[in-house]
Design a protein around this motif. Sequence first.
Motif: not given
Length: 521
Positions: A397, A441-443, A459, A463, A502, A505-506, A511-513
């Motif tokens: 991550t 990626c979301s990670t 990812c 994702s 997803a 979640k959006q 969505s951005d970590i």
Amino acid sequence: MLRRMYRKTRRKPKGLQRLWIRLLNIPHLAIIIAGVVFVVVVVMWSLLWVFIFRRESNSGVYFAGMFRVADVEFIPEYRQAESHEFVSMANNIQHVVSNVYKMSSVARLYKQAVISDLSNNNKGGVLVHFWMVFVVPQLKSPAVCEECVGAIFRDSVHTSMKNRSSVGYLLGLPVDIDSILINAVQRSDYSSNGAGSQCVDKLYANLPGSSVPLNVFPSWGGVTCHVKLTAVPGSLIRLTVSVFHIEPSDCVNDALTVYDALLPMRGRILHRMCEPVSSSFSLVSTSNVMLLSFRMTNGNKSFRGHFEAIAGEICMSHIETQLKPETSGQIYSPFYPSLLPPQCACTWKFKTPNRDLGVALHFENYVLKPKNMKACDQGWWKINDIIFCGSYVGHQTTFRVADHRPEVEFRCSSRNSAQPFQASYSSYNISQPCPESHFLCSTGLCVEKSRRCDGLDDCQDESDEVFCSRPTKNCAGKVLCILCLYAMERKTASMEEMRSTALMKQLALPSDISAKVAPAS
């Protein structure tokens, strides 16, 4: 003449009738009744003693506890249980503890207190480890629950505290209320650790950095053994396990439990090993004492390792990142590569070359997420006054801080020893976290756009396979066609599920970590 003939012809009473008549003719009949009542009472009392009082005497409830005696200088003689100084101090403390419980609501159930060890403490004073025994009928067992016993002792100290200090005085003995810990233990713990046990050893590391070997031989098998480790004042203990040969179990037959104390207290467990160990690893205590509790059945069992006294780390670093994102450095968890102790802290203060650059932290198997209502069990993080919780994952991550001078603070938050971590850091462009040819990626990882929707988990959380078109069903050969179609259908169903997840979640969360952390003022 007739009277004489009547007397001769009258039948005389036989055995039992004759005895009964004699008893009824006794003038002091009350004596017989009193004797019968006495016999009945004796029989009933004997039955009560056998079935109730004798059973109660065997229903012991055992506790292990520790607290710090403040404003008392520790002397080396306290380490020797046979010394006059230890006996004098132990008797004084035992009298104080006994007085607390003999004056409480469980006075009739309290039996004794036994002072096991006196050790020095990094906060000063003397750290007391002690046992307590209660004789409790089964119907009254809730009266001596762990919380009840601990509350009685704390309340006694609290009522004698003065001037908002954490120290209270019990019969003149200064006791730190914050150091009190009392846990219920098994009778086997008390018997195997108490006085007279044949399998308790004490080792002392008197020089910082000097290694003291630890070897448990197969001849010790079939018993429960305890090794008490102590280091010089102001230091910590690092235990290194090189080899541990046992049979894998669920900690029932063969096991090693490491305690952050000198008694087997549940609230002070550092680590537990129930399977063989072939690769070396180490763990660190939070003070200068540690207990190793071995339980091994008969057989070819062995343990090899060593321990040493180490200084507590002052973990604070000022780091300046480079202009190029490709250039990076490393940060490590406290005491790396040892396991994290329950109490530790570290602070990193970063500075980038200009305000357009932030700091990116790249973890191998760790992720940071905003703290919710739950406590942080695997690491507490504070980044520019915003709290995050860390957790261990099975993939890489990247955590980004959109600030050119962030302050990152970490604290250990696990109850037991936890896995260490390391991270590489670098600068990144706040306005464009990933290069133009990559997507985020979301990670937090940056992956080439050409790898999106290729059926591979680039990812590391899939994702990059969300919102992809339905895969083309290209099957080569009739034999493999059915298997190929089946695999494609499963892949499509999985992707459809990821799309819906997803999308939800959006709608609910960004969505951005990447950390949208406010710059430090």
